[in-house]
Write an enzyme that holds these catalytic residues in place. Sequence first.
Site, PDB file in Angstrom:
ATOM      1  N   GLU A   1      -6.027  -7.916  -0.505  1.00  0.00           N
ATOM      2  CA  GLU A   1      -6.748  -7.710   0.753  1.00  0.00           C
ATOM      3  C   GLU A   1      -8.197  -7.407   0.402  1.00  0.00           C
ATOM      4  OE1 GLU A   1      -5.281  -4.699   3.443  1.00  0.00           O
ATOM      5  OE2 GLU A   1      -3.200  -5.315   3.221  1.00  0.00           O
TER       6      GLU A   1
ATOM      7  N   GLU B   1       0.771  -1.239   0.000  1.00  0.00           N
ATOM      8  CA  GLU B   1       0.000   0.000   0.000  1.00  0.00           C
ATOM      9  C   GLU B   1       0.803   1.291   0.000  1.00  0.00           C
ATOM     10  OE1 GLU B   1      -3.026  -0.276   3.070  1.00  0.00           O
ATOM     11  OE2 GLU B   1      -4.115  -1.799   1.919  1.00  0.00           O
TER      12      GLU B   1
END
Length: 334
Positions: free
Chosen positions: A269, A161
């Site tokens: 995710e 991320e």
Amino acid sequence: MHLGNLILVASTAVLAVAAPNVEKKKRGPKKFQWFGVNESGAEFGNKAIPGQLNKDYVWPPSSTIDTLVNKGLNAFRVPIMMERIIPSKMTGGTNATYEQGMTTYINYITSKGAYAVLDPHNFGRYYDAVISDYAGFQAFWKTLATIYKDNSKVIFDCNNEPHDMGSASVPQLMQACIDGVRSAGATSQYIFVEGTSWSGAWTWVSAGNGNLASLTDPEDKIVYEMHQYLDTDGSGTSANCVSATIGSERLQAATAWLKSNGKKAILGEFAGGANTQCNDAVKDLLTYMTSNSDVWLGALWWGGGPWWGNYIYNMEPPSGTAYTSTLPLMLQIV
Ligand SMILES: *[C@@H]1O[C@H](CO)[C@@H](O)[C@H](O)[C@H]1NC(C)=O
Ligand SMILES: CC(=O)N[C@H]1CO[C@H](CO)[C@@H](O)[C@@H]1O
């Protein structure tokens, strides 16, 4: 995810006693190449560097891998902390204690025939500074990939991320990772690359991640890893989902990008709360992905691991809320 307060969970280690595993039948996912869970613990305690094993951070239990592999899961993403594995500088050597714990756990996963996704969970940062030393980052990856260069079941996930660093710098970061991995002689493994804006699928195109299409890999094993939560702000902090169809809606633009660029992706995710609307939303998301399995290769739930307690998305056997309520529904689809 990017908003979690780890201190809350890290202080309450619970010794879970695994239920005897009577299920014998093994199977992998039918429609996906990969289906599995993020197994948290080794990245916990982000204010404690290097931190102390089993106090600030933990390697998740191997019994969970047994349980989930027996249910047909075949991929486990293992978040680690860059500063713990290579502490002095990115061009430096590894910490032996952390490396040993990591390797024991990674090798356990792959010895069960599953894939281990090695995930430096660092948001494009090292000691809180945005990584702009790409040669250093390449060296970091060369060191890390060397450890697993002969294990084709390890997947290298360049960095978790990236965000607030400008989309322009992310391709350089990811290319440095790819080059570092391959220069280690690790040529058989997949490499997962992530994009800016927390690698969100719903913002993949709008945030400017289209420039990642130009990444190159001599082994041609790049997989684009995107993340997608189903709550209002997409942060994965609420047990509520926007609607029963929010998942497929949020994946549409990214799916079109993958198809038009000839790329493959994994949802690295995703999660929704244990309630009817989210269960429907998760089913819709996975159904959409399996019907676009030419570009979507799999999905990894967030999150498992021993220290989540009563976390809204807890996938840890035997009593995590997602393990008991959501996993059975998902296994009917993937
Ligand atoms: C290596 O990491 C461990 C924790 O994993 C820590 O206790 C130890 O102090 C570190 N060693 C060095 C030399 O930094
Ligand atoms: C929990 C959450 O919201 N996000 C976090 C996911 O957990 C890892 C640690 O396990 C964090 O680094 C993320 O920020």
